[in-house]
Design a protein around this motif. Structure first.
Motif, PDB file in Angstrom:
ATOM      1  N   LEU A  31       0.827  -1.217   0.000  1.00 36.70           N
ATOM      2  CA  LEU A  31       0.000   0.000   0.000  1.00 36.70           C
ATOM      3  C   LEU A  31       0.857   1.262   0.000  1.00 36.70           C
ATOM      4  O   LEU A  31       0.587   2.209  -0.743  1.00 36.70           O
ATOM      5  N   HIS A  32       1.930   1.263   0.822  1.00 39.38           N
ATOM      6  CA  HIS A  32       2.817   2.428   0.877  1.00 39.38           C
ATOM      7  C   HIS A  32       3.490   2.669  -0.482  1.00 39.38           C
ATOM      8  O   HIS A  32       3.627   3.811  -0.918  1.00 39.38           O
ATOM      9  N   ALA A  33       3.887   1.569  -1.152  1.00 39.01           N
ATOM     10  CA  ALA A  33       4.505   1.690  -2.481  1.00 39.01           C
ATOM     11  C   ALA A  33       3.485   2.267  -3.465  1.00 39.01           C
ATOM     12  O   ALA A  33       3.809   3.176  -4.254  1.00 39.01           O
ATOM     13  N   LEU A  34       2.233   1.765  -3.409  1.00 36.80           N
ATOM     14  CA  LEU A  34       1.186   2.247  -4.314  1.00 36.80           C
ATOM     15  C   LEU A  34       0.881   3.732  -4.073  1.00 36.80           C
ATOM     16  O   LEU A  34       0.647   4.480  -5.016  1.00 36.80           O
ATOM     17  N   ILE A  35       0.898   4.136  -2.786  1.00 33.93           N
ATOM     18  CA  ILE A  35       0.628   5.545  -2.449  1.00 33.93           C
ATOM     19  C   ILE A  35       1.718   6.438  -3.074  1.00 33.93           C
ATOM     20  O   ILE A  35       1.424   7.474  -3.669  1.00 33.93           O
ATOM     21  N   LEU A  36       2.979   5.984  -2.965  1.00 34.36           N
ATOM     22  CA  LEU A  36       4.096   6.763  -3.539  1.00 34.36           C
ATOM     23  C   LEU A  36       3.958   6.871  -5.052  1.00 34.36           C
ATOM     24  O   LEU A  36       4.100   7.962  -5.627  1.00 34.36           O
ATOM     25  N   ILE A  37       3.662   5.729  -5.697  1.00 31.28           N
ATOM     26  CA  ILE A  37       3.487   5.724  -7.160  1.00 31.28           C
ATOM     27  C   ILE A  37       2.318   6.652  -7.530  1.00 31.28           C
ATOM     28  O   ILE A  37       2.410   7.479  -8.440  1.00 31.28           O
ATOM     29  N   GLY A  38       1.213   6.533  -6.751  1.00 32.21           N
ATOM     30  CA  GLY A  38       0.020   7.352  -7.000  1.00 32.21           C
ATOM     31  C   GLY A  38       0.320   8.835  -6.882  1.00 32.21           C
ATOM     32  O   GLY A  38      -0.123   9.643  -7.700  1.00 32.21           O
ATOM     33  N   LEU A  39       1.126   9.189  -5.893  1.00 34.73           N
ATOM     34  CA  LEU A  39       1.460  10.608  -5.667  1.00 34.73           C
ATOM     35  C   LEU A  39       2.235  11.187  -6.858  1.00 34.73           C
ATOM     36  O   LEU A  39       2.037  12.341  -7.234  1.00 34.73           O
ATOM     37  N   PHE A  40       3.120  10.344  -7.455  1.00 35.97           N
ATOM     38  CA  PHE A  40       3.881  10.807  -8.618  1.00 35.97           C
ATOM     39  C   PHE A  40       3.015  10.831  -9.876  1.00 35.97           C
ATOM     40  O   PHE A  40       3.039  11.779 -10.655  1.00 35.97           O
ATOM     41  N   ALA A  41       2.205   9.767 -10.043  1.00 33.27           N
ATOM     42  CA  ALA A  41       1.413   9.626 -11.276  1.00 33.27           C
ATOM     43  C   ALA A  41       0.226  10.592 -11.288  1.00 33.27           C
ATOM     44  O   ALA A  41      -0.057  11.206 -12.321  1.00 33.27           O
ATOM     45  N   TRP A  46      -4.194  13.792  -4.405  1.00 33.84           N
ATOM     46  CA  TRP A  46      -3.466  13.636  -3.134  1.00 33.84           C
ATOM     47  C   TRP A  46      -4.382  13.334  -1.957  1.00 33.84           C
ATOM     48  O   TRP A  46      -4.000  12.637  -1.033  1.00 33.84           O
ATOM     49  N   ARG A  47      -5.660  13.822  -2.013  1.00 28.44           N
ATOM     50  CA  ARG A  47      -6.577  13.559  -0.886  1.00 28.44           C
ATOM     51  C   ARG A  47      -6.854  12.064  -0.756  1.00 28.44           C
ATOM     52  O   ARG A  47      -6.941  11.532   0.336  1.00 28.44           O
ATOM     53  N   VAL A  48      -7.005  11.399  -1.911  1.00 27.44           N
ATOM     54  CA  VAL A  48      -7.261   9.941  -1.905  1.00 27.44           C
ATOM     55  C   VAL A  48      -6.079   9.215  -1.289  1.00 27.44           C
ATOM     56  O   VAL A  48      -6.232   8.347  -0.417  1.00 27.44           O
ATOM     57  N   TRP A  49      -4.842   9.588  -1.748  1.00 30.51           N
ATOM     58  CA  TRP A  49      -3.638   8.893  -1.243  1.00 30.51           C
ATOM     59  C   TRP A  49      -3.475   9.122   0.260  1.00 30.51           C
ATOM     60  O   TRP A  49      -3.102   8.224   1.006  1.00 30.51           O
ATOM     61  N   LEU A  50      -3.797  10.354   0.683  1.00 32.23           N
ATOM     62  CA  LEU A  50      -3.687  10.677   2.109  1.00 32.23           C
ATOM     63  C   LEU A  50      -4.680   9.848   2.932  1.00 32.23           C
ATOM     64  O   LEU A  50      -4.354   9.335   4.009  1.00 32.23           O
ATOM     65  N   LEU A  51      -5.883   9.677   2.365  1.00 28.51           N
ATOM     66  CA  LEU A  51      -6.930   8.914   3.055  1.00 28.51           C
ATOM     67  C   LEU A  51      -6.506   7.439   3.207  1.00 28.51           C
ATOM     68  O   LEU A  51      -6.652   6.835   4.272  1.00 28.51           O
ATOM     69  N   VAL A  52      -5.935   6.871   2.126  1.00 27.70           N
ATOM     70  CA  VAL A  52      -5.476   5.467   2.167  1.00 27.70           C
ATOM     71  C   VAL A  52      -4.362   5.327   3.203  1.00 27.70           C
ATOM     72  O   VAL A  52      -4.355   4.399   4.023  1.00 27.70           O
ATOM     73  N   PHE A  53      -3.427   6.304   3.173  1.00 25.41           N
ATOM     74  CA  PHE A  53      -2.297   6.290   4.114  1.00 25.41           C
ATOM     75  C   PHE A  53      -2.805   6.350   5.564  1.00 25.41           C
ATOM     76  O   PHE A  53      -2.421   5.552   6.415  1.00 25.41           O
ATOM     77  N   ALA A  54      -3.737   7.292   5.830  1.00 22.60           N
ATOM     78  CA  ALA A  54      -4.252   7.458   7.195  1.00 22.60           C
ATOM     79  C   ALA A  54      -5.013   6.213   7.637  1.00 22.60           C
ATOM     80  O   ALA A  54      -4.884   5.758   8.782  1.00 22.60           O
ATOM     81  N   GLY A  55      -5.795   5.638   6.715  1.00 20.94           N
ATOM     82  CA  GLY A  55      -6.577   4.428   7.026  1.00 20.94           C
ATOM     83  C   GLY A  55      -5.657   3.276   7.419  1.00 20.94           C
ATOM     84  O   GLY A  55      -5.862   2.595   8.424  1.00 20.94           O
ATOM     85  N   ASN A  56      -4.588   3.105   6.630  1.00 20.69           N
ATOM     86  CA  ASN A  56      -3.635   2.032   6.913  1.00 20.69           C
ATOM     87  C   ASN A  56      -2.969   2.233   8.272  1.00 20.69           C
ATOM     88  O   ASN A  56      -2.827   1.292   9.065  1.00 20.69           O
TER      89      ASN A  56
END
Ligand SMILES: [Zn+2]
Length: 285
Positions: A31-41, A46-56
């Motif tokens: 998930l952390h790898a996907l969040i990083l890839i998502g942030l670049f792509a 960013w709100r979605v990635w932040l939500l996934v990060f916080a949830g995890n």
């Protein structure tokens, strides 16, 4: 004996145990790898990635605070089936040794032909080495409950945790001549780094099936009620011979509750054992 003196000779560590991350931990890493890839792509998301990060991280925090969870690594919360079939219940005693309480607990256990695992704090063991040797001499096991019982244990990094754990192993082994086989974190709070560190040290993590909260409640009826809830062979019970709460009469609650508990176990025909007995591992090799 100071800690420096205690390290004057070195006892070989246990062989490392095979380790692989628990499914929840590997999922978190992905998930952390996907969040990083998502942030670049797609940085605009960013709100979605932040939500996934916080949830995890919410789940990781829950795992740290729930001592009996299996999400962040192997955790013994019951005895093996074979031990349950033999009618065994494991008694584990934390935070000792205590010069006033532990000798009385040892006498109570002897009277009931019961064996227990004492999860000792390294620094307390250094202060009362003869008491630790007496625990072993009476047929119980001495296990690792960290060097200092630091309240921030679960929030520390790799090197601090590894040093704390290995120093405690050495201190206890130098007193008893045997490496402890089991580890329990202070208050049962542990982070995901602990599992691989334990594997490197050859240690197995043990929580409990029931605890009596006897370090905070001085009411033996309430302590016993918690320990006996739906109990049976295969259970791992947790009590404290170190820092026990006191009854209204000023007696350490373990000294009032333990004889009642041991009597009842005896009447039911169950057997009180240490963890190495239930898991059929020797502390001597
Ligand atoms: Zn403790």
């Amino acid at each position: 004996m100071s800690f420096k003196d205690a390290t004057a000779f070195h006892i070989a560590a246990l062989p490392p145990l095979a380790w692989r991350p628990a499914p929840f931990v590997s999922t978190s890493i992905v998930l952390h790898a996907l969040i990083l890839i998502g942030l670049f792509a797609e940085p605009q998301q960013w709100r979605v990635w932040l939500l996934v990060f916080a949830g995890n991280h919410l789940f990781i925090c829950a795992a740290v605070m729930l001592p009996r969870n299996h999400w962040i690594g192997a955790n013994i919360t019951r005895l093996p089936e074979a031990a349950a079939r033999r009618g065994e219940i494991a008694l584990t005693l934390d935070d000792g040794p205590d010069p006033a309480v532990t000798p009385q607990v040892l006498d109570l256990l002897d009277r009931h032909a019961a064996k227990a695992s004492f999860f000792c704090i390294g620094e307390r063991a250094q202060a009362y080495p003869d008491l630790v040797r007496e625990i072993l001499r009476r047929g119980h096991s001495v296990e690792n409950h960290s060097l200092r019982h630091d309240k921030t244990f679960a929030f520390r990094g790799w090197q601090w945790t590894r040093t704390e754990l290995e120093n405690s192993q050495q201190v206890l082994a130098q007193i008893t001549g045997q490496m402890p086989r089991f580890f329990r974190a202070p208050a049962g709070f542990r982070n995901p780094l602990l599992d691989p560190i334990l594997a490197l040290a050859g240690l197995r993590y043990a929580a409990w099936t029931r605890r009596g909260f006897d370090s905070v409640r001085g009411d033996s009826a309430s302590v016993l009620r918690r320990l006996r809830r739906n109990w049976g062979p295969g259970f791992i019970l947790l009590m404290h011979d170190g820092h026990p709460a006191k009854t209204a009469a000023g007696v350490p609650v373990i000294l009032e509750a333990l004889p009642i508990l041991l009597d009842e176990i005896q009447q039911r025909g169950w057997r009180v054992v240490s963890l190495p007995m239930a898991f059929e591992v020797s502390g001597a090799d």
